[in-house]
Scaffold this motif. Sequence first.
Motif, mmCIF file in Angstrom:
data_model
loop_
_atom_site.group_PDB
_atom_site.id
_atom_site.type_symbol
_atom_site.label_atom_id
_atom_site.label_comp_id
_atom_site.label_asym_id
_atom_site.label_seq_id
_atom_site.Cartn_x
_atom_site.Cartn_y
_atom_site.Cartn_z
ATOM 1 N N GLU A 458 10.542 12.068 -1.545
ATOM 2 C CA GLU A 458 10.925 11.851 -0.148
ATOM 3 C C GLU A 458 10.390 10.500 0.301
ATOM 4 O O GLU A 458 9.175 10.271 0.312
ATOM 5 N N TYR A 459 11.330 9.612 0.685
ATOM 6 C CA TYR A 459 10.936 8.247 1.001
ATOM 7 C C TYR A 459 11.534 7.836 2.345
ATOM 8 O O TYR A 459 12.770 7.890 2.528
ATOM 9 N N TYR A 460 10.676 7.427 3.268
ATOM 10 C CA TYR A 460 11.101 7.054 4.609
ATOM 11 C C TYR A 460 10.495 5.705 4.995
ATOM 12 O O TYR A 460 9.473 5.282 4.468
ATOM 13 N N CYS A 461 11.146 5.054 5.936
ATOM 14 C CA CYS A 461 10.638 3.812 6.511
ATOM 15 C C CYS A 461 9.777 4.164 7.720
ATOM 16 O O CYS A 461 10.225 4.899 8.614
ATOM 17 N N GLU A 462 8.550 3.646 7.757
ATOM 18 C CA GLU A 462 7.630 3.957 8.847
ATOM 19 C C GLU A 462 7.988 3.232 10.142
ATOM 20 O O GLU A 462 7.446 3.543 11.194
ATOM 21 N N ILE A 463 8.910 2.282 10.072
ATOM 22 C CA ILE A 463 9.291 1.548 11.283
ATOM 23 C C ILE A 463 10.489 2.200 11.961
ATOM 24 O O ILE A 463 10.423 2.581 13.124
ATOM 25 N N CYS A 464 11.600 2.357 11.227
ATOM 26 C CA CYS A 464 12.799 2.961 11.827
ATOM 27 C C CYS A 464 12.863 4.475 11.617
ATOM 28 O O CYS A 464 13.703 5.150 12.213
ATOM 29 N N GLU A 465 11.979 4.995 10.758
ATOM 30 C CA GLU A 465 11.882 6.432 10.456
ATOM 31 C C GLU A 465 13.124 6.989 9.782
ATOM 32 O O GLU A 465 13.339 8.191 9.744
ATOM 33 N N GLU A 466 13.955 6.082 9.241
ATOM 34 C CA GLU A 466 15.131 6.502 8.475
ATOM 35 C C GLU A 466 14.749 6.647 7.004
ATOM 36 O O GLU A 466 13.758 6.077 6.535
ATOM 37 N N GLU A 467 15.566 7.410 6.256
ATOM 38 C CA GLU A 467 15.303 7.620 4.838
ATOM 39 C C GLU A 467 15.520 6.324 4.057
ATOM 40 O O GLU A 467 16.373 5.501 4.412
ATOM 41 N N ARG A 468 14.734 6.113 3.000
ATOM 42 C CA ARG A 468 14.873 4.953 2.135
ATOM 43 C C ARG A 468 15.478 5.344 0.799
ATOM 44 O O ARG A 468 15.201 6.425 0.277
ATOM 45 N N ASP A 469 16.293 4.461 0.249
ATOM 46 C CA ASP A 469 16.821 4.649 -1.101
ATOM 47 C C ASP A 469 15.730 4.239 -2.091
ATOM 48 O O ASP A 469 15.295 3.084 -2.098
ATOM 49 N N PRO A 470 15.256 5.150 -2.954
ATOM 50 C CA PRO A 470 14.152 4.808 -3.877
ATOM 51 C C PRO A 470 14.509 3.721 -4.883
ATOM 52 O O PRO A 470 13.624 3.127 -5.502
ATOM 53 N N LYS A 471 15.811 3.430 -5.046
ATOM 54 C CA LYS A 471 16.229 2.380 -5.977
ATOM 55 C C LYS A 471 16.195 1.003 -5.332
ATOM 56 O O LYS A 471 16.338 -0.006 -6.024
ATOM 57 N N GLN A 472 16.041 0.957 -4.005
ATOM 58 C CA GLN A 472 16.060 -0.310 -3.286
ATOM 59 C C GLN A 472 14.639 -0.849 -3.106
ATOM 60 O O GLN A 472 13.690 -0.093 -2.905
ATOM 61 N N TRP A 473 14.503 -2.161 -3.171
ATOM 62 C CA TRP A 473 13.210 -2.783 -2.935
ATOM 63 C C TRP A 473 12.773 -2.538 -1.488
ATOM 64 O O TRP A 473 13.598 -2.374 -0.584
ATOM 65 N N PHE A 474 11.448 -2.549 -1.263
ATOM 66 C CA PHE A 474 10.924 -2.332 0.080
ATOM 67 C C PHE A 474 9.587 -3.056 0.205
ATOM 68 O O PHE A 474 9.030 -3.552 -0.782
ATOM 69 N N TYR A 475 9.070 -3.137 1.430
ATOM 70 C CA TYR A 475 7.750 -3.721 1.671
ATOM 71 C C TYR A 475 6.740 -2.616 1.925
ATOM 72 O O TYR A 475 7.052 -1.590 2.544
ATOM 73 N N TYR A 476 5.511 -2.856 1.447
ATOM 74 C CA TYR A 476 4.509 -1.784 1.471
ATOM 75 C C TYR A 476 3.128 -2.349 1.800
ATOM 76 O O TYR A 476 2.697 -3.365 1.236
ATOM 77 N N CYS A 477 2.442 -1.677 2.725
ATOM 78 C CA CYS A 477 1.041 -1.982 3.008
ATOM 79 C C CYS A 477 0.202 -0.914 2.318
ATOM 80 O O CYS A 477 0.176 0.250 2.759
ATOM 81 N N ALA A 478 -0.481 -1.277 1.247
ATOM 82 C CA ALA A 478 -1.263 -0.306 0.479
ATOM 83 C C ALA A 478 -2.464 0.189 1.263
ATOM 84 O O ALA A 478 -2.886 1.344 1.111
ATOM 85 N N GLU A 479 -3.020 -0.657 2.132
ATOM 86 C CA GLU A 479 -4.187 -0.266 2.930
ATOM 87 C C GLU A 479 -3.868 0.922 3.837
ATOM 88 O O GLU A 479 -4.695 1.811 4.037
ATOM 89 N N CYS A 480 -2.669 0.941 4.386
ATOM 90 C CA CYS A 480 -2.286 1.968 5.367
ATOM 91 C C CYS A 480 -1.268 2.957 4.807
ATOM 92 O O CYS A 480 -0.790 3.820 5.557
ATOM 93 N N SER A 481 -0.884 2.809 3.513
ATOM 94 C CA SER A 481 0.203 3.623 2.938
ATOM 95 C C SER A 481 1.425 3.564 3.855
ATOM 96 O O SER A 481 1.974 4.582 4.281
#
Length: 500
Positions: A458-481
């Motif tokens: 289950e993969y979601y965007c923390e900004i728009c809260e929409e689902e993310r495609d796991p095959k697509q690149w994304f940006y990640y803050c490891a400090e805050c998950s």
Amino acid sequence: MELQHWGHWQHPLVFNEDERSGDDCYGCLEPVFGPSYSCNECRDYLHHKSCVELPIGLHHPSHPNHPLILFDISTFLNENREEYDKFSKCNVCGEKSYEYSYCCYRCNFNIHFKCSCLSLTIQTEVHDHQLTRIWKLLKFTCDFCGKKGNLPYLCAQCDFGIHSRCAACPRRLKVYRHNHPLHLTPSLEVHQSDSPICRLCVRKVDTHWLYYCSRCNFAAHLYCAMLSWNWEHINLQELKGEQSTESKSEDTELHQSFDSEICKVIKTTLGEDETEIATEIKHFSHKHDLKLTYEIPNNTKCNGCVQSILSPFYGCTLCSFFLHKSCSKLPKIKRHPLDPHPLTLNYQQDSFSCVACAQTCNGLKYYCKKCKRDYSVLCILLPDALTHACHEHRLYLSKTNFKQKCSSCNSERYNVFRCSTCEFVLDFKCATLPQTTWYNQHEHPFTLRYTPEDDSGEYYCEICEEERDPKQWFYYCAECSFPAHRDCILGKKPNVKHHM
């Protein structure tokens, strides 16, 4: 002398007895030297005299049932993509092209006008005997390249059949991407454990013949080498390896030189190692002097490349104008495999569309005066061989006349970076994404990720809260998950800096 042309009803075309610009003809896409017609209002609308005088209608033996009508395929590019795909492919040579064509709308038959002018008999460099054109739709396998086709040229003495484009192959030619002439060579003579890779499109060469430089092990498909943007039309008799190498060296020097027209040093100081450091400069992109600065304002972007600013940089606090040191030193003239002509550095505060990445940009750009094309500096600064963290193998610039799908975002482009080992493809938009970036008031930087952050499913965007495609690149803050869509972090127009 003026005339009204069917393809340009807005303005009359004016005759020029001896055109010397060498700009491409709008009809046949070949350079224009000699008698021509052009539009004084639309400077890029230029034709050979012979192309302007082509007959509007044509009865042709390749399609005897109906007359053919001359038309401009480029009119379909923006208006009707479906019609363009249908009529851009020639029924004779099997290739797509923007050149004028003759078509039968009833039968969806299309023939490039240059193919319609093919002689009944020809002499060619690739065969010893005269060849005769067969105009009937006869399916055959070309004895030169090994590919299927129709409407061949045949040699009655040898039972030899060949495509019209293969018959036009010269024994030697020069491409922009390589320093030496390429020679027509049988594939079997290229000693490799696997099929050689075409260095122009980065795909395997699976034809009987190819263009090859044995000195550098540089191989190219026949048709890739003959594409208008690859084929460098020069006198090969005058080309010498030593001159070519010198020319390349001069280009390298030119790219590294400091041009006072672009950037003038106003003040300097001595660094710890006794080297001079420019502390104040006058850059052509801004009306005020820029001072060397070390303290980075929050979420500030460079006005040159429109990427996050890095210390130290040059700035004008009065105008909130900032420029990376590296951007201040960009050369005025630069060459790049994306374009056959020298590119000139410009600055544009208003937005422009980059030919390479198809994104809206502003700031510093490289401009081709001949092709009238804009390129963002980010795209031009990419080399033709690229090592990227997203892929284990080296990626090479691939320029084709068909679209290739990016393995990251699924967009389709003609110019991409391609892996010669596997089918991985990366377009310029994805290749120029920043590896790290900041988002609004978030305290930590975001890193570009190519694989999912966990195996939760289950993969979601923390900004728009929409689902993310796991095959697509994304940006990640490891400090805050904290994962987020690329567009949510960068915005819809990441290469545009809005001015105060």
